[in-house]
Write a protein that holds these residues in place. Structure first.
Motif, PDB file in Angstrom:
ATOM      1  N   SER A 240      -7.564   2.511   1.140  1.00 54.24           N
ATOM      2  CA  SER A 240      -6.129   2.383   0.863  1.00 54.24           C
ATOM      3  C   SER A 240      -5.902   2.390  -0.643  1.00 54.24           C
TER       4      SER A 240
ATOM      5  N   GLU B 127       0.824  -1.207   0.000  1.00 51.78           N
ATOM      6  CA  GLU B 127       0.000   0.000   0.000  1.00 51.78           C
ATOM      7  C   GLU B 127       0.859   1.258   0.000  1.00 51.78           C
TER       8      GLU B 127
ATOM      9  N   THR C 265       2.511   6.374  -8.031  1.00 53.93           N
ATOM     10  CA  THR C 265       1.121   6.211  -7.602  1.00 53.93           C
ATOM     11  C   THR C 265       0.370   7.501  -7.892  1.00 53.93           C
TER      12      THR C 265
ATOM     13  N   SER D 293     -12.188   5.661   5.583  1.00 57.64           N
ATOM     14  CA  SER D 293     -11.072   4.713   5.521  1.00 57.64           C
ATOM     15  C   SER D 293     -10.970   4.120   4.116  1.00 57.64           C
TER      16      SER D 293
ATOM     17  N   ARG E 152      -2.989   1.145  -3.601  1.00 54.00           N
ATOM     18  CA  ARG E 152      -1.825   0.302  -3.831  1.00 54.00           C
ATOM     19  C   ARG E 152      -0.708   1.079  -4.531  1.00 54.00           C
ATOM     20  N   LYS E 153       0.528   0.682  -4.303  1.00 52.79           N
ATOM     21  CA  LYS E 153       1.663   1.315  -4.979  1.00 52.79           C
ATOM     22  C   LYS E 153       1.525   1.166  -6.497  1.00 52.79           C
TER      23      LYS E 153
ATOM     24  N   ILE F  84      -0.806   4.337   0.146  1.00 50.80           N
ATOM     25  CA  ILE F  84      -1.593   5.247   0.985  1.00 50.80           C
ATOM     26  C   ILE F  84      -2.536   4.422   1.839  1.00 50.80           C
ATOM     27  N   VAL F  85      -2.586   4.736   3.113  1.00 46.59           N
ATOM     28  CA  VAL F  85      -3.533   4.083   4.020  1.00 46.59           C
ATOM     29  C   VAL F  85      -4.252   5.158   4.820  1.00 46.59           C
ATOM     30  N   VAL F  86      -5.572   5.206   4.736  1.00 44.97           N
ATOM     31  CA  VAL F  86      -6.396   6.167   5.468  1.00 44.97           C
ATOM     32  C   VAL F  86      -7.278   5.385   6.436  1.00 44.97           C
ATOM     33  N   ASN F  87      -7.177   5.695   7.732  1.00 50.42           N
ATOM     34  CA  ASN F  87      -7.953   4.987   8.758  1.00 50.42           C
ATOM     35  C   ASN F  87      -8.803   5.953   9.570  1.00 50.42           C
TER      36      ASN F  87
ATOM     37  N   ALA G 107      -3.433   8.743   8.753  1.00 47.39           N
ATOM     38  CA  ALA G 107      -3.181   8.527   7.328  1.00 47.39           C
ATOM     39  C   ALA G 107      -1.684   8.462   7.104  1.00 47.39           C
ATOM     40  N   THR G 108      -1.274   7.546   6.226  1.00 42.54           N
ATOM     41  CA  THR G 108       0.139   7.429   5.886  1.00 42.54           C
ATOM     42  C   THR G 108       0.304   7.475   4.372  1.00 42.54           C
TER      43      THR G 108
END
Length: 500
Positions: free
Chosen positions: A25, A2, A184, A23, A27-28, A4-7, A60-61
Motif C-alpha cells: 500500500s 492509503e 501521491t 501486496s 499512503r496519500k 493505493i492498496v494492492v492485494n 487494486a484500488t
C-alpha cells in the motif's frame, strides 16, 4: 490514509509470471519507489494501477476506486509517464499538451495552474517538435502532459533514463514540489540516488515482492543486487605484458592512437554544437566521453563514427580521415546505441550472422566465432530465441558482443546501460574490460557517474567544448571534488548556453 492498496495481485504473460501474489500500500501524499531489476514486474504493476491491464487475480484500488470495476474514475485521477516518453515526436510542445488535455476532457488553460512551475520552463519553445527536444525538455513536457488534468496520483516508470545527472536532480526537485501539493507519487528508477529520494520503496524481483521499507533498509538488505562490489580491473588478464598492454603503450608496431581529433567544429547555422575540440584516444583505452544533454557529445560521436561530417577541423579514427573516409571508418569500428541496435524479430544466431555479414566476415569464420560467442555468453540453448523475448540485460550483452564480433579497432558505446539495474551494469562492464584487455579501444558515453570511475580517462563537454580531460583521480583532485558525480555537476552547472 492509503492512496493505493494492492492485494494479492498476479499477472502472467504465457508461461512468464510477471507478478506473483503481490501486496503493498501507498499512503496519500507519499513519494513511493517501485524498484527492482529488469523484468521484475514494475511496468506491469504500473499498467495495472493505471487500469491499462487487468490483473488475473487479486484487487487494486487507487484513491479508493477499483482499477477493474471503476476504470473511468481511476483514469481521471492518475497521471502516467511510461518508460519511453509518451510524446508524439512529430507534434510540437503545445500540440502535445493540447492533445493530452483533450484526452482528459479539459483544456491547457483550465489546467495551467497545475503545470505552471514546470511548463513555464519550456513554454517559450512551444512551437518546437517533441522529436527535436533534449532529454531534459522531453522530461518536462511529458510531466506537464501527465499533470495537465490535475491528477491526485502520479505514476512515473523510469522517467529519467537517458538524462544527465544535473537534469535528473532538477527533475526530482520538481517532484518534491508536487509532493508539497499533496500529490501521491509512485516512481521506478535504476538510479540509487533517486531511490533514496523516496520515503519508502517496494522491491520486486521476478514478479515477487521481496520487501517494503525505507530506502536505506531495503538497499542494505539486498545490497548484492543494488550495490554489488566494485570491479577490480586486471589489465593484462595474467598474460606477460599482454597484447592489450603493448598496444596501450604503443609497443606493438601499430599506431599509439586510434582516435585523433584537432580543432573539430560542427556548426548548424550560427550555432556551434561542437566548438573547437581536440583530443586523442590510445589503443586499448577505455575513454569516457561525458556531458550534459545538449553539450555536444552526440554530435561529436556522429562525426567520429562517419554519420556526419565536420564543418572544420581534422580527425582520424583507426587511421581513416573522418572528412573523406567515413565509409571505411564504418567498416572498422563497432557501434552500440542506447537502443541496442538489434533486430527484435530475428533470433540470437540470426542477429550475429547478419551483423557479421555486414562487416564482411567469411562464412567459415562466422560459423566458428558464432559457436564460441554463444558458449561464452551461455546463450547456446537460446540461439534460436527471438531477441524480442530476451530480458534487457541479455539483449545488452548480445548487442555489445555483436558490435565487437569482427574485432574492430574501436567500439563506440552510446549510453549502453541506460535503465539497467546495478548488478546487470556491473556484468556489462566486465565485458567492456575483457574487450579492452584484447586491445579493443572503448569509447563510451554514460550518465552513470559510478561508470565514469571505471574509465581510464574522461573528457567532459560543456557548451560544445571539452572543459576537462584526464583520469578520474586527476579530475577529482583538480576540481577538489569527492567523486565523479560532483565533478560532473560542478562543470555542467557552469554551462552558459541552454541545453534545450
Amino acid at each position: 490514509m492509503e492512496a493505493i492498496v494492492v492485494n494479492n495481485v498476479s499477472k502472467s504473460y504465457g508461461k512468464v509470471k510477471a507478478l506473483d501474489d503481490v501486496s503493498f500500500s501507498v499512503r496519500k501524499g507519499e513519494v513511493f519507489g517501485l524498484i527492482g531489476p529488469d523484468g521484475a514486474g514494475k511496468s506491469t504493476m504500473f499498467r495495472i494501477l493505471c487500469s491499462l491491464l487487468l490483473p488475473e487475480t487479486g484487487t487494486a484500488t487507487v484513491d479508493g476506486y477499483d482499477v477493474v470495476g471503476q476504470m473511468r474514475e481511476v483514469r481521471c485521477r492518475v497521471g502516467y509517464m511510461p518508460g519511453k516518453f509518451s510524446l508524439y515526436q512529430d507534434l510540437t510542445i503545445e500540440e502535445n499538451l493540447q492533445f493530452f488535455a483533450t484526452l482528459f476532457g479539459t483544456t491547457v488553460e483550465a489546467g495551467y495552474d497545475s503545470i505552471r512551475a514546470i511548463y513555464s520552463q519550456i513554454e517559450r519553445f512551444k512551437d518546437r517538435k517533441a522529436g527535436a527536444l533534449s532529454g531534459g525538455m522531453k522530461q518536462k513536457l511529458a510531466l506537464s502532459c501527465a499533470l495537465v488534468h490535475s491528477p491526485s496520483v502520479l505514476f512515473l516508470d523510469e522517467p529519467t533514463t537517458g538524462v544527465d545527472p544535473v537534469s535528473r536532480k532538477e527533475f526530482w526537485e520538481m517532484l518534491l514540489t508536487l509532493k508539497e501539493r499533496g500529490i501521491t507519487i509512485v516512481a521506478s528508477t535504476p538510479y540509487l540516488d533517486e531511490v533514496r529520494c523516496c520515503e519508502r520503496v517496494a522491491f520486486l524481483d521476478h514478479g515477487q515482492l521481496r520487501g517494503v521499507g525505507t530506502p536505506d533498509v531495503i538497499l542494505e538488505e539486498f545490497k548484492d543486487i543494488f550495490n554489488p562490489p566494485a570491479i577490480v580491473r586486471n589489465r593484462g588478464c595474467g598474460i606477460k605484458e599482454s597484447d592489450a598492454e603493448l598496444r596501450l603503450h604503443g609497443k606493438s608496431g601499430e599506431p599509439d592512437n586510434v582516435i585523433e581529433v584537432e580543432h573539430l567544429v560542427k556548426a548548424f547555422g550560427t550555432f556551434h554544437a561542437v566548438d573547437d575540440i581536440s583530443f586523442s584516444v590510445k589503443r586499448g583505452e577505455i575513454f569516457g566521453f561525458l556531458g550534459a544533454n545538449g553539450a555536444g557529445k552526440t554530435t561529436a560521436m556522429h562525426m567520429l563514427t562517419g554519420l556526419n561530417q565536420p564543418t572544420s577541423g581534422t580527425g582520424t579514427v583507426v587511421g581513416y580521415d573522418i572528412r573523406t573516409q567515413h565509409e571505411q571508418i564504418k567498416k572498422h569500428i563497432g557501434y552500440m546505441s542506447q537502443k541496442f541496435s538489434l533486430y527484435e524479430d530475428l533470433t540470437v544466431s540470426e542477429n550475429i550472422r547478419l551483423f557479421a555479414g555486414i562487416y564482411g566476415m567469411k562464412d567459415e569464420e562466422i560459423s566458428r566465432k558464432t559457436d564460441e560467442l554463444l558458449q561464452r555468453l551461455k546463450f547456446t540453448e537460446h540461439k534460436d530465441t527471438l531477441v524480442s523475448s530476451l530480458p534487457l540485460g541479455w539483449k545488452q550483452k548480445l548487442a555489445f558482443s555483436v558490435s565487437i564480433f569482427h574485432e574492430p579497432g574501436v567500439v563506440f558505446l552510446d549510453e549502453p546501460t541506460g535503465g539497467v539495474d546495478p548488478a546487470t551494469r556491473r556484468q556489462f562492464w566486465e565485458l567492456i574490460y575483457d574487450a579492452a584487455s584484447r586491445g579493443i579501444t572503448v569509447f563510451v558515453t554514460t550518465h552513470y557517474m559510478d561508470e565514469a570511475e571505471y574509465c581510464d580517462r574522461i573528457s567532459i563537454m560543456v557548451d560544445g567544448k571539452i572543459s576537462a580531460l584526464g583520469t578520474p583521480d586527476e579530475l577529482k583532485e583538480r576540481f577538489q571534488q569527492p567523486d565523479m558525480d560532483h565533478v560532473f555537476t560542478y562543470l555542467a552547472r557552469q554551462a552558459t548556453r541552454s541545453s534545450d
